[in-house]
Design an enzyme around this catalytic site. Structure first.
Site, short mmCIF file in Angstrom:
data_model
loop_
_atom_site.label_atom_id
_atom_site.label_comp_id
_atom_site.label_asym_id
_atom_site.label_seq_id
_atom_site.Cartn_x
_atom_site.Cartn_y
_atom_site.Cartn_z
CG HIS A 248 -10.60 4.57 -4.06
ND1 HIS A 248 -9.99 5.56 -4.79
CD2 HIS A 248 -11.81 5.06 -3.69
CE1 HIS A 248 -10.78 6.63 -4.83
NE2 HIS A 248 -11.89 6.36 -4.17
CG ASP B 165 -1.60 -1.52 -5.34
OD1 ASP B 165 -2.56 -1.00 -4.76
OD2 ASP B 165 -0.43 -1.11 -5.23
#
Length: 487
Positions: free
Chosen positions: A176, A390
């Protein structure tokens, strides 16, 4: 399906009954104090649980993970169509495996060394031990030829352990967070073991094409792996090919339907108007929503906003910034120092620019339920996402999904995975403070026609790629790869 839940290594597991098993650091439930609730647990919020719950219900699914309390052993239990298999962690293991290796070694290393990673052999030993325990629990829950989907950076050794225990399984892994380039990954003393652990999977998913390319380059460089067309021919010690592992990008998304439904709720719409009134009905509300993490670029955002106030480009009478910074890893020293920095900046700017009627920055160090977050999205004219690095950033996608009337502006860091999909956002380099300032002013003054065109384009992309499609795409590809490998 009764894995042994001692903190010591369990014996070799037997076959279980679940055809589909998810393995993640945490179970998808939170303990609640209300004894009248369902067995004292409620489903955790978040897109991953939402995406996988229907698959769980349809395929006799089980979820393996820690239940959140150290030094406590729980038996497997059932909750909302899911068999939940708690993996125990001691207090020392939470400190060494989770706070240590996962969040003070891997997290900063994988986020481009924004903060310096720490390398400790005791942390690595705990990481290996805990990953083995998770793998044994998953192997014990899985029926013959089951599909197991391992989630995220805390469990990168689980695929290899699982393959050793249960070579009949179809194994998927999804990362992730970003995967660093080999030049950064090279710092990790245990780089070969991590790559080897991931290559135990049939399919390894990443957020962005660059993450996929970084992983394949590292597999080639540090293991000498044979890589061709996103496939790695994984060899046994004797040189024979055990299986083919495929690496591919699968950008994660959000539960679009839930966000849209909430954004149309009259009570939430009324709440959004109340938020504006509480701020004195400024012409422009800007919003930042982040975990309090050094990767999120919160201090860069506050610096740019403060300089705009000093320059007179904006005033507190016309504009207000809401900054939500939800608590995160507060026992880790770098996070405690970041909180002091952020709160110090907010205090100085408010002290300098606040008036009796208006505040420059409304700073909120809380977590909020999704209903309140959607009200915030509706209240905000400009969303500021200034992350330094991110994997995806789902807040950007939630803001776009909530803007049912195609209004609003999204200022988005090019260093987020979301930038790959939301190309009509106002993209910025958060390190370029002057560029960030200019883009904030542009967003505040964006013509309605341009704002509507950009938002419509972004909404079209998100509506077509929600979190359910993400899970379906990954699991379909995993099935195809596993069948091809068997053939």
């Amino acid at each position: 399906m009764q894995p042994k839940n001692q903190a010591t290594r369990s014996p070799k597991p037997v076959h279980g009954t679940s055809d589909f098993v998810v393995v993640s650091n945490r179970l998808p439930v939170d303990r609640v104090a209300d004894e009248q609730s369902d067995a004292g647990w409620r489903r955790s919020p978040g897109g991953l649980v939402t995406a996988l719950a229907p698959v769980m219900a349809a395929r006799d699914g089980a979820w393996v993970g820690w239940h959140g309390a150290p030094d406590e052993t729980l038996e497997p239990f059932h909750h909302e169509n899911m068999d939940l298999i708690p993996v125990p962690l001691s207090g020392d293991e939470v400190e060494l495996y989770y706070e240590g290796f996962s969040n003070s070694t891997l997290w900063p290393l994988y986020h481009d060394v924004i903060a310096p990673p720490e390398f400790h052999r005791t942390w690595w030993d705990a990481y290996r031990r805990v990953n083995r325990r998770f793998a044994e629990a998953a192997a014990g829950a899985s029926a013959r030829n089951a599909t197991v989907w391992v989630q995220d950076y805390q469990l990168q050794l689980v695929p290899r352990y699982l393959r050793q225990l249960r070579p009949d399984l179809r194994i998927g892994f999804f990362n992730h967070i970003p995967f660093p380039p080999p030049e950064i990954f090279a710092q990790l003393p245990w780089r070969q073991s991590i790559i080897d652990g991931l290559l135990g999977a049939d399919l390894i998913g990443f957020q962005r094409p660059n993450d996929t390319a970084n992983f394949l380059r590292s597999a080639r460089r540090f293991l000498g792996a044979s890589v061709k067309a996103q496939q790695v021919h994984v060899k046994e010690p004797d040189g024979t090919i055990s299986h083919i592992a495929r690496a591919e990008p699968f950008p994660i998304s959000i539960d679009v339907g839930q966000i849209q439904k909430l954004a149309a709720d009259p009570e939430i719409i009324a709440r959004s108007k109340q938020i504006r009134e509480d701020l004195g009905n400024p012409k422009t509300i800007l919003l930042g929503v982040d975990r309090l993490d050094y990767t999120k670029g919160i201090t860069h955002r506050l610096k740019a906003y403060g300089e705009l106030l000093k320059d007179g480009a904006i005033t507190v009478e016309d504009a207000a910034l809401i900054q939500i910074a939800s608590p995160s890893r507060e026992r880790v020293e770098s996070y405690r120092l970041l909180r002091e920095d952020v709160e110090g900046m907010v205090g100085r700017l408010n002290g300098q620019f606040d008036t009796i009627q208006n505040t420059a920055i409304r700073y909120l160090h809380h977590s909020y339920p999704v209903e309140e977050m959607v009200a915030m999205y509706l209240a905000a004219d400009v969303m500021l996402v200034t992350a330094l690095r991110d994997g995806m950033n789902l807040v950007a996608k939630e803001y776009v999904a909530a803007r049912n009337d195609n209004t609003g502006a999204l200022v988005l860091s090019e260093f987020t995975g979301a930038a790959d999909q939301l190309k009509q956002a106002l993209l910025i380099n958060p390190h370029d403070i002057d560029g960030l300032k200019a883009t904030i002013v542009r967003a505040i003054n964006l013509p309605k026609a341009e704002s509507s065109r950009r938002m419509r384009s972004m909404r079209k992309q998100i509506l077509a790629h929600d979190v359910q499609r993400w899970s379906e795409d990954f699991l379909t590809t995993l099935q195809v790869e596993a069948v091809r490998d068997d053939g």
